[in-house]
Write a protein that holds these residues in place. Structure first.
Motif, short mmCIF file in Angstrom:
data_model
loop_
_atom_site.label_atom_id
_atom_site.label_comp_id
_atom_site.label_asym_id
_atom_site.label_seq_id
_atom_site.Cartn_x
_atom_site.Cartn_y
_atom_site.Cartn_z
N TYR A 49 0.84 -1.19 0.00
CA TYR A 49 0.00 0.00 0.00
C TYR A 49 0.88 1.25 0.00
N ASP A 50 0.47 2.23 -0.75
CA ASP A 50 1.19 3.51 -0.78
C ASP A 50 0.73 4.37 0.40
N ALA A 51 1.05 3.90 1.59
CA ALA A 51 0.68 4.60 2.82
C ALA A 51 1.71 4.24 3.88
N ALA A 52 1.94 5.15 4.80
CA ALA A 52 2.94 4.94 5.85
C ALA A 52 2.52 3.81 6.78
N LEU A 53 3.50 3.18 7.39
CA LEU A 53 3.27 2.06 8.29
C LEU A 53 2.26 2.40 9.37
N GLU A 54 2.44 3.53 10.05
CA GLU A 54 1.55 3.90 11.15
C GLU A 54 0.13 4.14 10.67
N GLU A 55 -0.02 4.65 9.45
CA GLU A 55 -1.35 4.90 8.88
C GLU A 55 -2.07 3.57 8.63
N VAL A 56 -1.37 2.60 8.07
CA VAL A 56 -1.99 1.30 7.80
C VAL A 56 -2.34 0.61 9.12
N TRP A 57 -1.43 0.70 10.09
CA TRP A 57 -1.71 0.08 11.39
C TRP A 57 -2.95 0.70 12.02
N ASP A 58 -3.07 2.00 11.98
CA ASP A 58 -4.23 2.67 12.57
C ASP A 58 -5.51 2.25 11.88
N ALA A 59 -5.47 2.12 10.55
CA ALA A 59 -6.66 1.72 9.80
C ALA A 59 -7.09 0.30 10.17
N CYS A 60 -6.12 -0.55 10.55
CA CYS A 60 -6.40 -1.95 10.86
C CYS A 60 -6.77 -2.18 12.32
N THR A 61 -6.55 -1.20 13.19
CA THR A 61 -6.75 -1.44 14.62
C THR A 61 -7.69 -0.45 15.30
N ASP A 62 -8.01 0.66 14.67
CA ASP A 62 -8.93 1.63 15.26
C ASP A 62 -10.36 1.22 14.92
N ALA A 63 -11.18 1.05 15.95
CA ALA A 63 -12.54 0.52 15.75
C ALA A 63 -13.36 1.37 14.79
N GLU A 64 -13.29 2.69 14.94
CA GLU A 64 -14.08 3.56 14.07
C GLU A 64 -13.66 3.42 12.62
N ARG A 65 -12.36 3.33 12.38
CA ARG A 65 -11.88 3.21 11.01
C ARG A 65 -12.18 1.83 10.42
N ILE A 66 -12.08 0.80 11.22
CA ILE A 66 -12.41 -0.55 10.74
C ILE A 66 -13.84 -0.58 10.22
N GLY A 67 -14.73 0.09 10.91
CA GLY A 67 -16.12 0.12 10.49
C GLY A 67 -16.34 0.83 9.18
N ARG A 68 -15.39 1.68 8.77
CA ARG A 68 -15.54 2.43 7.52
C ARG A 68 -15.12 1.62 6.30
N TRP A 69 -14.19 0.66 6.45
CA TRP A 69 -13.73 -0.06 5.27
C TRP A 69 -13.98 -1.56 5.33
N PHE A 70 -14.32 -2.07 6.54
CA PHE A 70 -14.55 -3.51 6.68
C PHE A 70 -15.95 -3.75 7.21
N LEU A 71 -16.09 -3.88 8.52
CA LEU A 71 -17.39 -4.10 9.16
C LEU A 71 -17.39 -3.43 10.53
N PRO A 72 -18.56 -3.05 11.04
CA PRO A 72 -18.62 -2.54 12.41
C PRO A 72 -18.06 -3.58 13.38
N ILE A 73 -17.28 -3.12 14.35
CA ILE A 73 -16.63 -4.04 15.29
C ILE A 73 -16.91 -3.58 16.71
N SER A 74 -17.09 -4.54 17.61
CA SER A 74 -17.33 -4.24 19.02
C SER A 74 -16.46 -5.15 19.87
N GLY A 75 -16.37 -4.82 21.16
CA GLY A 75 -15.63 -5.66 22.08
C GLY A 75 -14.50 -4.92 22.78
N ASP A 76 -13.65 -5.67 23.42
CA ASP A 76 -12.50 -5.14 24.15
C ASP A 76 -11.27 -5.29 23.28
#
Length: 209
Positions: A30-57
């Motif tokens: 991906y043409d994106a910085a490491l920290e940006e990709v990590w945030d997209a994969c681990t932040d609940a609000e962002r996960i809901g924007r490109w994958f599925l809504p997520i809940s839990g701890d």
């Protein structure tokens, strides 16, 4: 409009056809910085924007649930490089784990690697092969790429039934067939599982329709 051929070609796929445990791997730059990709994969609000809504701890040892999809436990978390979770659909028994690894590359880019290891019922594997879950992961990788590029699919549910989505899933099924054959599976068997998998994802309309 999505450049389907380019999106499929940008990912690399591998299959490990073990006797009991099967592993599929998809890698993409991906043409994106490491920290940006990590945030997209681990932040609940962002996960809901490109994958599925997520809940839990969403912490190490915590449990998560993706809406209408898998849930599991967070087994390993090493920001911003590695995340490993169990991946359970309903009451399905046996091993099923997903691991994501991110590696910084030149040009402020990131290599994304997703590895799904699972015990698969023999009858399911012989009928569908790796594409049964591989197509779903290709769709996930596509969604992440669009998100990182600042785009989105405005109506994912409608898009799933579009001609564009059908072309993408068919191309993905063929690509996983190529990876399956590269793992040493005979071409005739590969052709059968590819046909079965694509028919599952893209059912033919009935005569009444």
């Amino acid at each position: 409009m999505i450049d389907i051929i380019n999106e499929i070609a940008r990912a690399r796929r591998e299959v490990s056809d073990g006797a009991e445990v099967k592993t599929i791997v998809v890698r993409r730059r991906y043409d994106a910085a490491l920290e940006e990709v990590w945030d997209a994969c681990t932040d609940a609000e962002r996960i809901g924007r490109w994958f599925l809504p997520i809940s839990g701890d969403l912490r190490l040892g915590g449990h998560f649930q993706l809406e209408g999809n898998a849930g599991g436990e967070i087994l390993h978390c090493e920001p911003p490089h590695a995340l490993k979770v169990t991946w359970v659909m309903g009451d399905a028994p046996g091993l099923s784990e997903v691991e994501v690894r991110l590696t910084a590359e030149d040009g402020d880019a990131t290599l994304f690697e997703l590895r799904h290891t699972a015990q698969v019922p023999p009858e399911m594997w012989s009928h569908y092969g790796p594409g049964a879950v591989g197509i779903g992961w290709d769709l996930t990788v596509l969604g992440l790429g669009l998100h990182l590029a600042g785009g989105t699919i405005s109506d994912p549910d409608a898009w799933q039934h579009s001609d564009e989505a059908r072309r993408f899933m068919a191309a993905s099924g063929q690509a996983w067939g190529e990876a399956f054959q590269a793992a040493g599976v005979p071409p005739e068997q590969v052709a059968t599982v590819v046909e079965n998998t694509i028919a599952f994802y893209i059912p033919q309309p009935s005569e009444e329709e």
